[in-house]
Design a protein around this motif. Structure first.
Motif, PDB file in Angstrom:
ATOM      1  N   ASP A  29       0.825  -1.212   0.000  1.00  0.00           N
ATOM      2  CA  ASP A  29       0.000   0.000   0.000  1.00  0.00           C
ATOM      3  C   ASP A  29       0.857   1.259   0.000  1.00  0.00           C
ATOM      4  O   ASP A  29       0.505   2.271  -0.624  1.00  0.00           O
ATOM      5  N   LYS A  30       2.010   1.201   0.675  1.00  0.00           N
ATOM      6  CA  LYS A  30       2.920   2.343   0.682  1.00  0.00           C
ATOM      7  C   LYS A  30       3.549   2.540  -0.691  1.00  0.00           C
ATOM      8  O   LYS A  30       3.714   3.679  -1.159  1.00  0.00           O
ATOM      9  N   VAL A  32       2.210   1.772  -3.582  1.00  0.00           N
ATOM     10  CA  VAL A  32       1.187   2.329  -4.473  1.00  0.00           C
ATOM     11  C   VAL A  32       0.953   3.805  -4.173  1.00  0.00           C
ATOM     12  O   VAL A  32       0.877   4.638  -5.087  1.00  0.00           O
ATOM     13  N   SER A  33       0.845   4.154  -2.887  1.00  0.00           N
ATOM     14  CA  SER A  33       0.585   5.558  -2.539  1.00  0.00           C
ATOM     15  C   SER A  33       1.758   6.451  -2.943  1.00  0.00           C
ATOM     16  O   SER A  33       1.557   7.568  -3.435  1.00  0.00           O
ATOM     17  N   ARG A  47      -6.311   5.756 -10.539  1.00  0.00           N
ATOM     18  CA  ARG A  47      -5.741   5.220  -9.303  1.00  0.00           C
ATOM     19  C   ARG A  47      -6.470   3.956  -8.872  1.00  0.00           C
ATOM     20  O   ARG A  47      -5.848   2.969  -8.469  1.00  0.00           O
ATOM     21  N   ARG A  48      -7.800   3.995  -8.949  1.00  0.00           N
ATOM     22  CA  ARG A  48      -8.578   2.818  -8.557  1.00  0.00           C
ATOM     23  C   ARG A  48      -8.312   1.646  -9.496  1.00  0.00           C
ATOM     24  O   ARG A  48      -8.161   0.505  -9.061  1.00  0.00           O
ATOM     25  N   GLY A  51      -4.495   0.490  -9.018  1.00  0.00           N
ATOM     26  CA  GLY A  51      -4.343  -0.128  -7.704  1.00  0.00           C
ATOM     27  C   GLY A  51      -5.118  -1.426  -7.590  1.00  0.00           C
ATOM     28  O   GLY A  51      -4.622  -2.418  -7.035  1.00  0.00           O
ATOM     29  N   TYR A  55      -3.433  -5.169  -6.834  1.00  0.00           N
ATOM     30  CA  TYR A  55      -3.829  -6.022  -5.713  1.00  0.00           C
ATOM     31  C   TYR A  55      -4.450  -7.333  -6.190  1.00  0.00           C
ATOM     32  O   TYR A  55      -4.313  -8.368  -5.525  1.00  0.00           O
ATOM     33  N   ASN A 199     -13.533   7.104  -0.056  1.00  0.00           N
ATOM     34  CA  ASN A 199     -12.328   7.778   0.429  1.00  0.00           C
ATOM     35  C   ASN A 199     -12.712   8.566   1.671  1.00  0.00           C
ATOM     36  O   ASN A 199     -13.024   9.752   1.612  1.00  0.00           O
ATOM     37  N   ARG A 322      -6.826  -7.264   3.290  1.00  0.00           N
ATOM     38  CA  ARG A 322      -6.347  -5.888   3.116  1.00  0.00           C
ATOM     39  C   ARG A 322      -4.876  -5.834   2.715  1.00  0.00           C
ATOM     40  O   ARG A 322      -4.451  -4.907   2.019  1.00  0.00           O
ATOM     41  N   ASN A 323      -4.107  -6.794   3.201  1.00  0.00           N
ATOM     42  CA  ASN A 323      -2.655  -6.800   2.983  1.00  0.00           C
ATOM     43  C   ASN A 323      -2.231  -8.151   2.418  1.00  0.00           C
ATOM     44  O   ASN A 323      -1.568  -8.940   3.100  1.00  0.00           O
TER      45      ASN A 323
END
Length: 437
Positions: A29-30, A32-33, A47-48, A51, A55, A199, A322-323
């Motif tokens: 996640d880091k 990607v951000s 972005r969606r 990303g 994932y 968001n 999530r991860n």
């Protein structure tokens, strides 16, 4: 961004994730951000889309790796994306497209490999590849889920919904979160779940501290601490403080909460969140990982605490929704060392509890080795009635949780093990231990 530019972005990000896994560095996640922070021209839809595809590949990484092995391609960001296209019967026209940001054209060998992957019988792949089971986790997952393994892993491989909670210090749960698209969750009286991606950080209710992002499982675990307003509580592995902040609100800013952690970065985040949430009874402690200085900082609390919360560092297997890349960061040796650390923290935390007080051991894991086994080993060393398990069902209603206590997936009837495909939450384990008088 054009489809070709999106494909190029996905490949770049997958390469970065593969490097991070090899070096045990930044989480996905880091990565990607950071990528999009440097490319502010990319819109929300881009972005969606990018990303989401990254994932999706990470979640199916084991299956894609199997396919690449079958056709003799090395695993890279480019080849993983190619395998994903083959799995989806996608179009390879994005490679070498007439666009400055398109991925390089496929070589003949890559084209042949793509065609071969499209013809694979994907359902014939080994079970571990289809479900994304790493070697280190197979024993624990089978022990936990048994014949329900496929359904459990399917849930753990599915994108999680967004859970939030209201901050009782600033907003009544009966008014809801003040944001459309959320429904009340079944167990937490202050929790809400989004039906669609939101968001949340752009909303005034979040910026003002009226709502917080927190999975329902963590909310339930905090309620089971069942701390009175006058009590002294230690959160020994507080992280960024999600549970400490909720507990502060449940205690109505009374009593005292000591939130300790080894990470200065996480504690800095807790300071900001605490101020935003209006919490005034949280005292933050930066703790060394071990040694005399850690002992000195905790010395005044030994044997005096009404409640000690131990949300110990763990495999994070309950958060794979999530991860998803977390499963590829561990191995047997790392898991063994992690369990050793959990046992040390449990012994240390037990020393802080007063007679008649409680220690609440919790993890965001579904692995018995990190959960029941750790508690069982502790109790075996502390026999003769010094500690006893408390049935979570006996705390449920008194603590203010909603409805009847849910069926637990723990190996015993006393601890709570939440899992996604039964409870709709992250995988989360809670054991309440009470010290004898």
């Amino acid at each position: 961004m054009t489809p070709a530019a999106r494909a190029s972005a996905v490949i770049t990000l997958l390469d970065a994730v593969e490097t991070a896994l090899a070096e045990d560095s930044l989480p996905a996640d880091k990565i990607v951000s950071n990528f999009f922070r440097e490319r502010r021209y990319a819109g929300a839809k881009d972005r969606r889309a990018v990303g989401g595809e990254v994932y999706s590949v990470i979640r199916s990484r084991a299956l894609m790796s199997w396919a690449l092995d079958e056709v003799g391609l090395e695993r890279t960001g480019r080849s993983l994306f190619l395998a994903r296209l083959a799995f989806k019967s996608g179009d390879i026209d994005v490679f070498g497209a007439d666009h400055p940001h398109a991925p390089e054209a496929l070589e003949d060998g890559e084209v042949d490999a793509f065609k071969a992957m499209k013809n694979l019988e994907w359902t014939d792949a080994p079970l571990a590849a289809r479900l994304g089971i790493p070697d280190w986790a197979s024993e624990g997952l089978i022990q936990r889920f048994g014949y329900d393994l496929s359904r459990a892993l399917t849930a753990l491989n599915t994108l999680a919904s967004l859970d939030i909670r209201v901050n009782p210090l600033k907003r009544q749960a009966t008014y809801g979160p003040g944001i459309q698209g959320f429904q009340a969750v079944p167990m937490s009286p202050i929790g809400f779940r989004a039906a669609e991606p939101v968001n949340i950080r752009t909303h005034d209710a979040y910026r003002s501290g009226e709502i917080e992002i927190q999975d329902e499982a963590a909310q339930v675990a905090t309620y089971l601490v069942d701390a009175a307003q006058s009590q002294q509580v230690v959160d020994l592995c507080a992280g960024a403080g999600g549970k400490a902040l909720l507990l502060s609100a449940l205690m109505r800013n009374r009593g005292q909460i000591y939130a300790g952690d080894v990470s200065a970065i996480r504690l800095d985040a807790l300071r900001l969140r605490s101020k935003r949430a209006g919490c005034r009874n949280v005292q933050i402690m930066e703790l060394p990982e071990s040694g005399k200085e850690r002992d000195r900082k905790l010395m005044d609390l030994y044997g005096k605490c009404d409640r000690v919360i131990l949300d110990v560092p763990c495999s994070g297997s309950g958060t794979w929704r999530r991860n998803p890349e977390l499963r590829w960061r561990l191995n047997d040796e790392r898991l063994r060392k992690m369990v050793e650390g959990q046992r040390r923290l449990l012994a240390e935390g037990a020393g802080l509890v007063r007679r008649g007080g409680r220690l609440i051991y919790m993890t965001c894991s579904v692995m018995p080795q990190e959960n029941e086994d750790v508690v069982d080993a502790f109790l075996a060393l502390n026999a003769a009635g010094r500690w006893r398990r408390i049935d979570f069902r006996n705390i449920w209603t008194k603590a203010g949780l909603r409805g009847a206590p849910p069926p637990s997936q723990a190996a015993n009837n006393l601890d709570l093990q939440l899992i996604p495909h039964h409870h709709g939450t992250d995988g989360f384990y809670v054991c309440v231990l009470e010290r004898g008088q």
